[in-house]
Design a protein around this motif. Structure first.
Motif, PDB file in Angstrom:
ATOM      1  N   VAL A 104       0.919  -1.124  -0.076  1.00  0.00           N
ATOM      2  CA  VAL A 104       0.371  -0.261  -0.015  1.00  0.00           C
ATOM      3  C   VAL A 104       1.016   0.875   0.093  1.00  0.00           C
ATOM      4  CG1 VAL A 104      -1.596   1.470   0.773  1.00  0.00           C
ATOM      5  CG2 VAL A 104      -1.642  -1.457   1.352  1.00  0.00           C
ATOM      6  N   LYS A 105       0.699   2.528  -0.869  1.00  0.00           N
ATOM      7  CA  LYS A 105       1.287   3.714  -1.080  1.00  0.00           C
ATOM      8  C   LYS A 105       0.975   3.991  -0.808  1.00  0.00           C
ATOM      9  CE  LYS A 105       3.702   0.825  -3.320  1.00  0.00           C
ATOM     10  NZ  LYS A 105       5.191  -0.748  -3.178  1.00  0.00           N
ATOM     11  N   PHE A 106       1.468   4.478   0.739  1.00  0.00           N
ATOM     12  CA  PHE A 106       1.195   6.126   1.324  1.00  0.00           C
ATOM     13  C   PHE A 106       1.445   6.920   1.586  1.00  0.00           C
ATOM     14  CE2 PHE A 106      -0.217   1.986   4.353  1.00  0.00           C
ATOM     15  CZ  PHE A 106      -1.785   2.352   5.109  1.00  0.00           C
ATOM     16  N   ASN A 107       2.845   6.888   1.321  1.00  0.00           N
ATOM     17  CA  ASN A 107       3.504   7.899   0.279  1.00  0.00           C
ATOM     18  C   ASN A 107       3.497   9.076   2.014  1.00  0.00           C
ATOM     19  OD1 ASN A 107       3.420   7.694  -2.278  1.00  0.00           O
ATOM     20  ND2 ASN A 107       1.323   7.972  -2.543  1.00  0.00           N
ATOM     21  N   GLY A 108       3.770   8.841   2.573  1.00  0.00           N
ATOM     22  CA  GLY A 108       4.473   9.720   4.241  1.00  0.00           C
ATOM     23  C   GLY A 108       3.539   8.680   5.287  1.00  0.00           C
ATOM     24  N   GLY A 109       4.114   9.177   6.446  1.00  0.00           N
ATOM     25  CA  GLY A 109       3.042   8.126   7.600  1.00  0.00           C
ATOM     26  C   GLY A 109       1.686   9.235   7.742  1.00  0.00           C
ATOM     27  N   THR A 110       1.218   8.396   9.120  1.00  0.00           N
ATOM     28  CA  THR A 110      -0.196   8.528   9.294  1.00  0.00           C
ATOM     29  C   THR A 110      -0.868   9.128  10.585  1.00  0.00           C
ATOM     30  OG1 THR A 110      -0.407   6.306   9.970  1.00  0.00           O
ATOM     31  CG2 THR A 110      -0.760   7.195   7.443  1.00  0.00           C
ATOM     32  N   GLY A 111       1.167   8.845  11.348  1.00  0.00           N
ATOM     33  CA  GLY A 111       0.165   9.897  13.038  1.00  0.00           C
ATOM     34  C   GLY A 111       0.822  11.934  12.369  1.00  0.00           C
TER      35      GLY A 111
ATOM     36  N   ASP B 297       0.847  15.047  11.948  1.00  0.00           N
ATOM     37  CA  ASP B 297       1.803  15.681  11.572  1.00  0.00           C
ATOM     38  C   ASP B 297       1.825  14.850   9.675  1.00  0.00           C
ATOM     39  OD1 ASP B 297       2.090  17.862  12.717  1.00  0.00           O
ATOM     40  OD2 ASP B 297       3.331  16.697  14.054  1.00  0.00           O
ATOM     41  N   GLY B 298       1.631  13.520   9.465  1.00  0.00           N
ATOM     42  CA  GLY B 298       1.847  13.084   8.498  1.00  0.00           C
ATOM     43  C   GLY B 298       0.828  12.809   7.820  1.00  0.00           C
ATOM     44  N   ARG B 299       1.098  12.845   6.652  1.00  0.00           N
ATOM     45  CA  ARG B 299       0.557  13.563   5.143  1.00  0.00           C
ATOM     46  C   ARG B 299       0.198  12.528   4.185  1.00  0.00           C
ATOM     47  NH1 ARG B 299      -0.342  19.169   4.602  1.00  0.00           N
ATOM     48  NH2 ARG B 299       1.434  20.720   6.018  1.00  0.00           N
ATOM     49  N   GLY B 300       0.168  11.241   4.844  1.00  0.00           N
ATOM     50  CA  GLY B 300      -0.039   9.895   4.186  1.00  0.00           C
ATOM     51  C   GLY B 300      -1.777   9.308   4.049  1.00  0.00           C
ATOM     52  N   GLY B 301      -1.541   8.618   3.454  1.00  0.00           N
ATOM     53  CA  GLY B 301      -3.447   7.829   3.862  1.00  0.00           C
ATOM     54  C   GLY B 301      -3.226   7.285   3.010  1.00  0.00           C
ATOM     55  N   LEU B 302      -4.808   6.258   2.560  1.00  0.00           N
ATOM     56  CA  LEU B 302      -4.732   5.083   1.906  1.00  0.00           C
ATOM     57  C   LEU B 302      -5.061   6.245   0.061  1.00  0.00           C
ATOM     58  CD1 LEU B 302      -7.412   3.051   3.891  1.00  0.00           C
ATOM     59  CD2 LEU B 302      -5.139   1.857   3.123  1.00  0.00           C
ATOM     60  N   PRO B 303      -4.406   5.314  -0.345  1.00  0.00           N
ATOM     61  CA  PRO B 303      -4.429   6.065  -2.185  1.00  0.00           C
ATOM     62  C   PRO B 303      -6.243   5.496  -2.369  1.00  0.00           C
ATOM     63  CG  PRO B 303      -3.238   4.436  -2.001  1.00  0.00           C
ATOM     64  CD  PRO B 303      -3.821   4.338  -0.480  1.00  0.00           C
TER      65      PRO B 303
END
Length: 439
Positions: A87-94, A96-102
């Motif tokens: 899964v390509k989150f493209n960043g953290g999810t905590g 300040d993280g800018r990632g998420g489920l694509p």
């Protein structure tokens, strides 16, 4: 919601012929950092968990259930059916993280929503929040009340100024807030949703507790009531919550046709880092792995092996206990199957457990499981598990040595070679590295 045309017409057809009644409601009860040895039915000598124990008595208790060894990979496996490296989150999810489920991920909630289910979530998400499109209500859930990530993403444990707040839908509705009554608030939200349930539509209800993740919080009603200190108080309140939810299902006449899945996302934080050992957190505030080896964040069994129970009265014979290998991605695959939902277009690492759950076959369809951390650190194939993190082959026979005490690598070089080759193939497939091991 990403609605597909085929799924849309499938929903219309389903509603037209009235087959919704042969599909179960689904309730997922997900603890955070609860250890394999914490519930009484898994051997804890002091913590009282009568409702978890009753769930086990009425369903199937799994003793070799494995998942990711920390929060995000385990939730990724549950919600997408896939190992996290896919899964390509493209960043953290905590914080300040800018990632998420694509958009390319076909989530459990999207699949069931498109199959005609009402879909609700209560509790911790941790799969992206910075952009609204990453939040649960844009990933297939009709409603959500809870936290975007773990309850420790605040100072002094995490150096962030991002506010930790409660969300409803895609808006933060409360900051600051008191964490002590959070389990009770989640319980009230969940039972209210069940009480409002329309009998002509199946539902998915996913309750992801904040506890017993550090820092520990418990309501005044449960504080000091257990025989195991603050940690015991917290576990017993979670058990109470589970009891309230099961009671509400019973009162609504929904028990018989509701599949209930209970598990923890990973093992306890026994080896908690120094940043967590402050501001009231103590080393004894972590749970128990029982006789297992390891901790949260590790690929010894104490990290990824967790308590797991499935109850489905109309399909699962009560009182079963199984040591068959089952993984978190299997829950995703199985729930899509029993909901008659559209399969994911992506590679799915889960197996359909339906025949195994119903007792039609004695063995789990899962034959292997890959353990990831920074890279691919271990694999289990059948009864054998190879771990390579240290650069030295560690080979354990899980049927006779589930506690990983005796390294059999020197005696079984052919098994080491076979499992290591399997790890290399999987690592290449998902773009992760495997530690080279000594001959």
């Amino acid at each position: 919601m990403r609605m597909r045309i085929a799924a849309f017409f499938c929903v219309l057809f389903t509603a037209a012929v009235g087959v919704a009644n042969d599909r179960p409601n689904v309730v997922i009860l997900f603890a955070d950092d609860m250890g394999y040895g914490d519930p009484a039915c898994y051997g804890h000598p002091q913590i009282r968990t009568p409702n978890i124990d009753a769930l086990a008595k009425d369903g199937l208790r799994l003793t070799s259930f494995v998942t990711g060894s920390w929060c995000v990979p385990s939730r990724t496996q549950l919600i997408t059916g896939r190992y996290m490296p896919r899964v390509k989150f493209n960043g953290g999810t905590g914080a300040d993280g800018r990632g998420g489920l694509p958009d390319s991920e076909w989530t459990l909630a999207e699949a069931l929503q498109d199959a005609g289910y009402a879909t609700h979530m209560v509790g911790k998400w941790h799969l992206g929040y910075k952009l609204k499109k990453f939040l649960p209500v844009h990933q297939g859930f009709d409603t959500w009340f809870g936290l975007p990530y773990s309850n420790d993403y605040i100072r002094p444990w995490v150096q962030t100024d991002e506010p930790l707040g409660l969300y409803r839908g895609d808006e933060m509705v409360e900051h600051p807030f008191d964490q002590d009554p959070l389990t009770q608030r989640y319980t009230a939200e969940a039972t209210s949703l069940i009480k409002k349930h329309s009998a002509d539509q199946p539902f998915l209800l996913y309750i992801a507790y904040a506890m017993p993740h550090l820092p520990l919080h418990v309501s005044k009603e449960f504080r000091g009531k257990s025989q195991f200190g603050l940690y015991g108080d917290v576990i017993e309140e979670v058990d109470w919550s589970i009891g309230q939810i099961l009671k509400t299902l019973d009162q609504k006449g929904l028990t018989e046709n509701t599949l209930v899945f209970f598990a923890s996302d990973n093992g306890p934080w026994i080896n908690m880092p120094p940043r967590m050992q402050q501001a009231g957190n103590e080393l004894w505030h972590a749970g128990s792995v029982g006789p297992l080896r390891g901790s949260k964040g590790e690929t010894y069994e104490g990290g990824p092996r967790v308590p797991a129970i499935i109850r489905w009265p109309s399909k699962i014979k009560p009182g079963r206990v199984s040591a068959e290998l089952v993984g978190m991605p299997d829950i995703y695959r199985t729930l899509l199957s029993v909901a008659k939902a559209e399969p994911s277009p992506n590679v799915v690492d889960g197996h359909d457990l339906t025949a195994f759950l119903q007792g039609d076959v004695a063995s789990s369809p899962r034959k292997d499981y890959f353990y990831f951390r920074s890279g691919l650190e271990a694999v289990r194939v059948g009864d054998w598990k190879l771990r390579t993190k240290t650069g030295t082959a560690e080979l354990f026979h899980m049927r006779t040595d589930p506690y990983e005490r005796v390294n059999r690598a020197a005696d079984k070089p052919e098994i080491v070679k076979d499992l290591y080759q399997r790890m290399q193939v999987m690592a290449k497939e998902v773009g992760k590295r495997v530690q080279k091991i000594e001959n």
